[in-house]
Scaffold this motif. Structure first.
Motif, PDB file in Angstrom:
ATOM      1  N   THR A  72       0.851  -1.188   0.000  1.00 12.85           N
ATOM      2  CA  THR A  72       0.000   0.000   0.000  1.00 12.85           C
ATOM      3  C   THR A  72       0.887   1.237   0.000  1.00 12.85           C
ATOM      4  O   THR A  72       1.970   1.214   0.589  1.00 12.85           O
ATOM      5  N   VAL A  73       0.453   2.295  -0.655  1.00  8.69           N
ATOM      6  CA  VAL A  73       1.192   3.556  -0.671  1.00  8.69           C
ATOM      7  C   VAL A  73       0.335   4.636  -0.023  1.00  8.69           C
ATOM      8  O   VAL A  73      -0.865   4.746  -0.300  1.00  8.69           O
ATOM      9  N   TYR A  74       0.975   5.427   0.858  1.00  4.44           N
ATOM     10  CA  TYR A  74       0.258   6.464   1.601  1.00  4.44           C
ATOM     11  C   TYR A  74       0.827   7.847   1.278  1.00  4.44           C
ATOM     12  O   TYR A  74       2.030   8.021   1.109  1.00  4.44           O
ATOM     13  N   THR A  75      -0.072   8.819   1.192  1.00  2.00           N
ATOM     14  CA  THR A  75       0.315  10.225   1.096  1.00  2.00           C
ATOM     15  C   THR A  75      -0.318  10.975   2.263  1.00  2.00           C
ATOM     16  O   THR A  75      -1.156  10.439   2.991  1.00  2.00           O
ATOM     17  N   LEU A  76       0.079  12.225   2.417  1.00  2.00           N
ATOM     18  CA  LEU A  76      -0.336  13.009   3.581  1.00  2.00           C
ATOM     19  C   LEU A  76      -1.738  13.576   3.434  1.00  2.00           C
ATOM     20  O   LEU A  76      -2.116  14.091   2.390  1.00  2.00           O
ATOM     21  N   SER A  77      -2.521  13.473   4.494  1.00  2.00           N
ATOM     22  CA  SER A  77      -3.781  14.183   4.633  1.00  2.00           C
ATOM     23  C   SER A  77      -4.144  14.176   6.102  1.00  2.00           C
ATOM     24  O   SER A  77      -3.956  13.168   6.786  1.00  2.00           O
ATOM     25  N   GLU A  78      -4.631  15.294   6.599  1.00  2.00           N
ATOM     26  CA  GLU A  78      -5.043  15.344   8.001  1.00  2.00           C
ATOM     27  C   GLU A  78      -6.302  14.520   8.236  1.00  2.00           C
ATOM     28  O   GLU A  78      -6.594  14.114   9.354  1.00  2.00           O
ATOM     29  N   ASN A  79      -7.070  14.271   7.193  1.00  2.43           N
ATOM     30  CA  ASN A  79      -8.252  13.412   7.284  1.00  2.43           C
ATOM     31  C   ASN A  79      -7.924  12.075   6.630  1.00  2.43           C
ATOM     32  O   ASN A  79      -7.676  12.004   5.425  1.00  2.43           O
ATOM     33  N   ALA A  80      -7.905  11.014   7.418  1.00  4.06           N
ATOM     34  CA  ALA A  80      -7.520   9.698   6.918  1.00  4.06           C
ATOM     35  C   ALA A  80      -8.553   9.159   5.944  1.00  4.06           C
ATOM     36  O   ALA A  80      -9.755   9.418   6.063  1.00  4.06           O
ATOM     37  N   SER A  81      -8.080   8.361   4.973  1.00  8.67           N
ATOM     38  CA  SER A  81      -8.979   7.780   3.973  1.00  8.67           C
ATOM     39  C   SER A  81      -9.876   6.700   4.570  1.00  8.67           C
ATOM     40  O   SER A  81     -10.961   6.431   4.064  1.00  8.67           O
ATOM     41  N   ASP A  82      -9.430   6.069   5.657  1.00  8.24           N
ATOM     42  CA  ASP A  82     -10.219   5.019   6.307  1.00  8.24           C
ATOM     43  C   ASP A  82      -9.630   4.755   7.691  1.00  8.24           C
ATOM     44  O   ASP A  82      -8.576   5.288   8.045  1.00  8.24           O
ATOM     45  N   ASP A  83     -10.308   3.918   8.462  1.00  3.13           N
ATOM     46  CA  ASP A  83      -9.880   3.643   9.837  1.00  3.13           C
ATOM     47  C   ASP A  83      -8.521   2.962   9.882  1.00  3.13           C
ATOM     48  O   ASP A  83      -7.708   3.218  10.775  1.00  3.13           O
ATOM     49  N   GLU A  84      -8.262   2.072   8.918  1.00  4.11           N
ATOM     50  CA  GLU A  84      -6.990   1.355   8.900  1.00  4.11           C
ATOM     51  C   GLU A  84      -5.834   2.330   8.670  1.00  4.11           C
ATOM     52  O   GLU A  84      -4.791   2.242   9.315  1.00  4.11           O
ATOM     53  N   ALA A  85      -6.010   3.271   7.729  1.00  4.13           N
ATOM     54  CA  ALA A  85      -4.978   4.269   7.461  1.00  4.13           C
ATOM     55  C   ALA A  85      -4.738   5.139   8.688  1.00  4.13           C
ATOM     56  O   ALA A  85      -3.592   5.455   9.035  1.00  4.13           O
ATOM     57  N   ALA A  86      -5.813   5.518   9.371  1.00  4.06           N
ATOM     58  CA  ALA A  86      -5.693   6.347  10.576  1.00  4.06           C
ATOM     59  C   ALA A  86      -4.927   5.609  11.663  1.00  4.06           C
ATOM     60  O   ALA A  86      -4.071   6.178  12.347  1.00  4.06           O
ATOM     61  N   GLU A  87      -5.231   4.318  11.820  1.00  2.86           N
ATOM     62  CA  GLU A  87      -4.569   3.512  12.845  1.00  2.86           C
ATOM     63  C   GLU A  87      -3.090   3.325  12.530  1.00  2.86           C
ATOM     64  O   GLU A  87      -2.239   3.380  13.414  1.00  2.86           O
ATOM     65  N   LEU A  88      -2.788   3.122  11.244  1.00  4.30           N
ATOM     66  CA  LEU A  88      -1.394   2.961  10.843  1.00  4.30           C
ATOM     67  C   LEU A  88      -0.606   4.240  11.095  1.00  4.30           C
ATOM     68  O   LEU A  88       0.511   4.214  11.621  1.00  4.30           O
ATOM     69  N   ALA A  89      -1.178   5.389  10.732  1.00  2.00           N
ATOM     70  CA  ALA A  89      -0.503   6.664  10.956  1.00  2.00           C
ATOM     71  C   ALA A  89      -0.241   6.877  12.448  1.00  2.00           C
ATOM     72  O   ALA A  89       0.838   7.320  12.850  1.00  2.00           O
TER      73      ALA A  89
END
Length: 398
Positions: free
Chosen positions: A263-280
């Motif tokens: 998976t590739v992630y870029t920056l945003s203060e609002n996460a795309s989903d719960d999994e992305a938020a938890e990973l961050a």
């Protein structure tokens, strides 16, 4: 890429403090630690290290959460790593290389404590040198007073971060390759016990070797050995080098062993989903794990002008992210549905450097771990990311 005026304004007058990234030419031999243990006494908890030599040391407290940090010369940790790490006021402890020539031990404690004494005993009765620290419960007010005194000292002893100068030839693209975690922060741990920090460094080095063969690239690694760098220092390397691209390499772990893929992630203060938020949230704890004082870490970016520049930078980051996944899928590593996600990763927050975080796969999945541990798998993944970098710079000209 990002307007030169923005970059000039962003860079001017911004002093980033932290540890120097370069070690002196001479390093003293590492000290062996043969034993580490905790002892519970009537009025105190004691932490003991048996060592081959008397060390220089620095001990200080941290809050949120409560921790005791012990900085020592570089150590060869030969003590039993499976020995009990919870006793008395100490809930856990960890150790590892913090920076060049400095090892760090972090004791997690459940509440405010005070340091009664730190002692080095000379060899006697068949015992080697012993370093020990005694701690005792205290009230919050006393703890905060001690903390404030330490921070006041730190403000007078901070050292500016040193990073390589950007290349004179402006036609050359500068790429920063960031191997996630390192030193005292191992990152995720695989099914076989392999550390994420080892996987990320392996892939990052292979990327460096491939990219360096292309004369149009100037390649900088945030770390090239098992050393800890704070998230802020990683961002600073990219900004000081005037980087055209920042690629942070990671390998996740999750409670579901059936999950796999890149998976590739870029920056945003609002996460795309719960999994992305938890990973961050997990990745942003790197500094906490290593005993970095988060209260003195100033925000990297402030103000409307920087916000405008960051929006432009994020657009370039998204363009690059969308080129990576198709290349990784060709390498033999599975890619997940919705393979481009976004969340508030601190390591991606340079306002003037397009940045992505690549989660190569899941160390909690046996198939992914097998690929990530193998030299062939690491080489294929490195080449896939480099292929995406080549595509990116054919499309976008800084």
């Amino acid at each position: 890429m990002v307007n030169r005026f923005f970059r000039y304004v962003l860079t001017a007058g911004l002093m980033l403090a932290g540890a120097c990234l370069f070690a002196p030419a001479y390093a003293a031999p590492a000290i062996d630690v043969s034993s580490a243990r905790l002892g519970q006494h009537t009025d105190k908890t004691r932490f003991v290290l048996e060592m081959s030599a008397a060390p220089q040391y620095d001990v200080f407290l941290l809050a949120e959460p409560y921790r005791i940090v012990i900085d020592l010369p570089e150590l060869n940790w030969r003590a039993d790593e499976d020995a009990g790490r919870k006793k008395g006021l100490v809930e856990n402890y960890r150790f590892g290389l913090f920076k060049k020539d400095t090892s760090r031990v972090v004791l997690d404690v459940g509440g405010p404590v005070k340091i009664l004494r730190t002692v080095i005993l000379p060899p006697s009765s068949g015992k080697p040198y012993r370093f020990f620290i005694d701690i005792q419960k205290t009230d919050e007010a006393s703890f905060r007073k001690e903390l404030a005194a330490r921070r006041s000292q730190q403000k007078n002893t901070q050292v500016a971060i040193v990073a390589p100068e950007p290349p004179v030839n402006s036609r050359k693209y500068t790429i920063v390759v960031d191997a996630g975690h390192g030193g005292i922060d191992p990152g995720a741990i695989g099914k076989s016990g392999v550390y994420e920090k080892k996987i990320t460094l392996g892939v990052a080095k292979r990327m460096h070797d491939i990219l360096s063969k292309n004369k149009k690239y100037n390649v900088i690694m945030t770390r090239n050995d098992d050393t800890f760098l704070s998230l802020r220092e990683r961002v600073a390397v990219g900004r000081h080098a005037g980087a055209d691209l920042f690629v942070s390499i990671h390998a996740d772990s999750i409670s579901r062993p059936d999950f796999r893929g890149s998976t590739v992630y870029t920056l945003s203060e609002n996460a795309s989903d719960d999994e992305a938020a938890e990973l961050a949230k997990s990745e942003n704890k790197s500094d906490l794990i290593a005993g970095v004082d988060m209260s003195v870490q100033d925000d990297t970016v402030q103000g409307i002008l920087i916000d405008l520049a960051q929006r432009e930078t994020m657009n370039f980051s998204v363009k690059f992210a969308e080129m990576i996944i198709p290349e990784i899928s060709k390498s033999g590593m599975k890619t997940r549905g919705r393979s481009h996600r976004f969340a508030g990763f601190r390591v991606l927050k340079a306002p003037d450097v397009p940045s992505v975080l690549v989660e190569l796969g899941y160390l909690s999945n046996r198939e992914d771990e097998k690929i990530l541990k193998s030299g062939t798998g690491q080489q294929r993944l490195a080449q896939a990311i480099v292929n995406a970098i080549d595509r990116y710079f054919k499309t976008v000209d800084p």
